[in-house]
Scaffold this motif. Structure first.
Motif, short mmCIF file in Angstrom:
data_model
loop_
_atom_site.label_atom_id
_atom_site.label_comp_id
_atom_site.label_asym_id
_atom_site.label_seq_id
_atom_site.Cartn_x
_atom_site.Cartn_y
_atom_site.Cartn_z
N GLU A 69 -51.27 109.09 -51.60
CA GLU A 69 -51.50 108.11 -52.66
C GLU A 69 -50.97 106.76 -52.17
N ARG A 70 -51.68 105.73 -52.50
CA ARG A 70 -51.35 104.40 -51.98
C ARG A 70 -49.88 104.04 -52.22
N ALA A 71 -49.36 104.39 -53.38
CA ALA A 71 -47.98 104.04 -53.73
C ALA A 71 -46.95 104.90 -53.01
N ASP A 72 -47.41 105.96 -52.34
CA ASP A 72 -46.48 106.90 -51.72
C ASP A 72 -46.40 106.80 -50.21
N LEU A 73 -47.03 105.79 -49.63
CA LEU A 73 -46.98 105.65 -48.18
C LEU A 73 -45.56 105.36 -47.71
N LEU A 74 -45.23 105.84 -46.53
CA LEU A 74 -43.95 105.57 -45.88
C LEU A 74 -44.16 104.64 -44.70
N PRO A 75 -43.11 103.87 -44.30
CA PRO A 75 -41.76 103.87 -44.85
C PRO A 75 -41.63 103.04 -46.11
N LYS A 76 -40.52 103.30 -46.85
CA LYS A 76 -40.13 102.53 -48.02
C LYS A 76 -39.07 101.51 -47.61
N PRO A 77 -38.76 100.54 -48.47
CA PRO A 77 -37.70 99.58 -48.14
C PRO A 77 -36.35 100.28 -47.93
N VAL A 78 -35.61 99.84 -46.92
CA VAL A 78 -34.29 100.40 -46.62
C VAL A 78 -33.24 99.32 -46.78
N GLN A 79 -31.97 99.75 -46.73
CA GLN A 79 -30.87 98.80 -46.87
C GLN A 79 -29.70 99.25 -45.99
N ALA A 80 -28.82 98.31 -45.70
CA ALA A 80 -27.63 98.65 -44.92
C ALA A 80 -26.84 99.73 -45.65
N GLY A 81 -26.35 100.69 -44.89
CA GLY A 81 -25.61 101.79 -45.48
C GLY A 81 -26.44 103.03 -45.70
N ASP A 82 -27.77 102.92 -45.64
CA ASP A 82 -28.60 104.11 -45.71
C ASP A 82 -28.26 105.03 -44.55
N VAL A 83 -28.46 106.32 -44.76
CA VAL A 83 -28.01 107.33 -43.80
C VAL A 83 -29.18 107.88 -42.98
N VAL A 84 -28.94 108.10 -41.70
CA VAL A 84 -29.92 108.71 -40.81
C VAL A 84 -29.58 110.18 -40.64
N LEU A 85 -30.51 111.06 -41.02
CA LEU A 85 -30.38 112.49 -40.82
C LEU A 85 -31.29 112.92 -39.68
N GLY A 86 -30.91 113.97 -39.00
CA GLY A 86 -31.75 114.52 -37.94
C GLY A 86 -32.11 115.96 -38.25
N LEU A 87 -33.34 116.35 -37.95
CA LEU A 87 -33.77 117.74 -38.07
C LEU A 87 -33.88 118.33 -36.67
N ALA A 88 -33.32 119.51 -36.49
CA ALA A 88 -33.29 120.13 -35.18
C ALA A 88 -34.69 120.39 -34.65
N SER A 89 -34.87 120.20 -33.36
CA SER A 89 -36.11 120.57 -32.69
C SER A 89 -36.05 122.05 -32.33
N SER A 90 -37.19 122.60 -31.94
CA SER A 90 -37.24 124.00 -31.50
C SER A 90 -37.08 124.12 -29.99
N GLY A 91 -36.95 122.99 -29.32
CA GLY A 91 -36.83 122.97 -27.87
C GLY A 91 -37.36 121.67 -27.33
N VAL A 92 -38.00 121.74 -26.17
CA VAL A 92 -38.51 120.53 -25.53
C VAL A 92 -39.71 119.95 -26.27
N HIS A 93 -40.35 120.76 -27.12
CA HIS A 93 -41.58 120.38 -27.82
C HIS A 93 -42.69 120.10 -26.80
N SER A 94 -43.37 118.96 -26.87
CA SER A 94 -44.52 118.75 -25.97
C SER A 94 -44.45 117.40 -25.26
N ASN A 95 -43.24 116.96 -24.97
CA ASN A 95 -43.07 115.69 -24.26
C ASN A 95 -42.16 115.88 -23.06
N GLY A 96 -42.43 115.13 -22.01
CA GLY A 96 -41.57 115.14 -20.84
C GLY A 96 -41.84 116.26 -19.86
N PHE A 97 -42.98 116.97 -20.00
CA PHE A 97 -43.21 118.13 -19.15
C PHE A 97 -43.54 117.78 -17.71
N SER A 98 -43.95 116.57 -17.43
CA SER A 98 -44.12 116.19 -16.03
C SER A 98 -42.76 116.18 -15.33
#
Length: 351
Positions: free
Chosen positions: A163-192
């Protein structure tokens, strides 16, 4: 002059038809609300209104799996690269707030091996099931003289909507937190680089993985790319997701700034997560310095998310219940100029 056929030239139409017969039930199993018709038409139709959208914006993505495909071909491990293919496309859609709707694939080879191709496409169908999108079609191209014996290539194409109103990213501000989600491994980059490290490390694909007990090196490195669609959509629909970055080639330094506005810096604390054993082994075996590791690989973080400080606990709970491993990586602060990332690593990180 004897009569010539397409098969004489190296193209077997019957083999292509046989592959389509394999694909039809796989595609049918991925059908979802909005799909109109099935495999076999000249184009696939999708009804956005039937899918529940009121004011939709279409979001599209295309990608491949890079030279991870070379490992699949060399080892005969064809079952999971289709999942990788879907993941690389749909993960790029969901970080823009879009729900993946349908997927198409392109499979090209010199001589079609039906059983092998069916294994690849079964993986694509499985990836679509995980992502909740429909496999609506694709193209199988048999092109003699273009590929070496046993070689094939893959490309994926996905379309989503928000929906048009739900597109990301949204406005951010100082102090917002960065979370990370674990990968399952190398994924599909860097294989060369992975392949070069393996070649220089006197270890074979069939040897035991030095970093994963009970697996061969190929099995461990071919772990498919994690698909984050359902967990991220759940967080987004709960109103807690401000921005998300799919951590692919370029790593955290190259991808997180893409979803931050000018004037913001993400400050990442390397003690927030541990470098998984596969990456420590790659770094050690290849003599790859830390900056290069962070720039080439996901280093254990497949997605980086931005949420409000007040919603960290609720967001972490929701994501954990959805099956994700969540790390608190850092925060946003104001800076001058373009968006950037600063990663502060503790002594001995990754050793």
């Amino acid at each position: 002059m004897p009569s010539m056929t397409y098969r004489d030239a190296g193209v077997d139409i019957d083999a292509g038809d046989a592959l389509v017969d394999h694909i039809k039930p796989l595609a049918k199993a991925t059908s979802r609300t909005g799909v109109m018709g099935g495999i076999g038409g000249f184009g696939a139709l999708f009804d956005l209104k039937a899918a529940g959208f009121v004011d939709p914006v279409l979001v599209s993505s295309t990608d491949g799996v890079g030279t991870k495909l070379r490992v699949a071909i060399d080892t005969g491990m064809h079952d999971s690269v289709g999942i990788d293919l879907v993941a690389m496309c749909v993960n790029d859609l969901v970080v823009q707030g879009a729900e993946p709707l349908f997927f198409l694939d392109y499979f090209a080879t010199g001589k079609l091996a039906v059983a092998e191709a069916a294994r690849v496409i079964a993986g694509i169908a499985r990836g679509c099931e995980i992502a909740g999108c429909a496999l609506v079609g694709g193209e199988t191209a048999e092109m003699p003289g273009m590929y070496g014996a046993g070689d094939y290539d893959l490309a994926g194409f996905s379309v989503g909507a928000a929906e048009r109103a739900d597109l990301l990213p949204k406005p951010v501000q100082a102090g917002d937190v960065v979370l990370g989600l674990a990968s399952s491994g190398v994924h599909s980059n860097g294989f060369s680089l992975v392949r070069r490290i393996v070649a220089s490390g006197n270890v074979g694909w069939g040897d035991p993985a030095p970093f994963a007990a009970g697996s061969t090196l190929a099995e461990a490195l071919m772990t498919p790319t994690k698909i984050y669609v359902k967990s991220l959509l759940a967080l987004h629909r709960a109103g807690m997701l401000l921005a998300a970055a799919h951590i692919t080639g370029g790593g955290l330094p190259g991808n997180l700034p893409r979803v931050l506005p000018e004037g913001f810096r993400a400050v990442i604390d390397g003690s927030g997560w541990s470098l998984p054993p596969v990456f420590a082994w790659l770094a050690r075996t290849g003599g790859v310095v830390t900056d290069e590791m962070l720039r080439v690989f996901n280093c254990g973080i497949g997605m980086a998310l931005v949420v409000r400080e007040a919603e960290v606990e609720a967001a972490t709970k929701l994501l954990t219940e959805a099956g994700e491993v969540v790390y608190r990586l850092g925060y946003l602060e104001a800076c001058e100029g373009e968006a950037e990332v600063r990663i502060d690593l503790p002594s001995g990180w990754g050793a």
